[in-house]
Design an enzyme around this catalytic site. Sequence first.
Site, PDB file in Angstrom:
ATOM      1  CB  CYS A  41      -0.910  -0.074   1.229  1.00 31.46           C
ATOM      2  SG  CYS A  41      -1.547   1.487   1.841  1.00 31.46           S
TER       3      CYS A  41
ATOM      4  CB  CYS B 263       0.625   1.773   4.119  1.00 32.94           C
ATOM      5  SG  CYS B 263      -1.099   1.282   4.081  1.00 32.94           S
TER       6      CYS B 263
END
Length: 142
Positions: free
Chosen positions: A67, A70
């Site tokens: 991600c 993230c």
Amino acid sequence: MSLLIECPHCHVTNRLEANRLAESPNCGGCHRPLFLGAPVPANSDNLAAILKWSKLPVVVDFWAPWCGPCQSFAPTFTAAAESMAGKVLFIKADTEAQPALGQQYRVRSIPTLAVFDGGVELERVSGALSAGQFKAWLMQFL
Ligand SMILES: [Zn+2]
């Protein structure tokens, strides 16, 4: 109940009794405080106990390696773990390595940040926050 906790500094696995979580235990490997200065990686075996036994509020970063947001938020989380050491316990939960955690905590998008106190979830927010937004959000719970 004993827990296995990975040291965020040297990555040695420590075994400790859950009720010692509140005592700022040191790592058996590098002797640095396990719960100070860096986000502690949690898994489905220890997260519930950490949330229950921590005397401090706990903020969990539910993330995954694939991600992008993230990854870009990770340094903000790490810096906050240093600057707010001893006020909040910072935990990282890798929902790819630990899919059971994502299900258990009903994480629908990542990154999701959730704050717990006394084992009870107070609030969560999804999406990468700026450092300022993150700190302002977290300060509400101190
Ligand atoms: Zn260590």
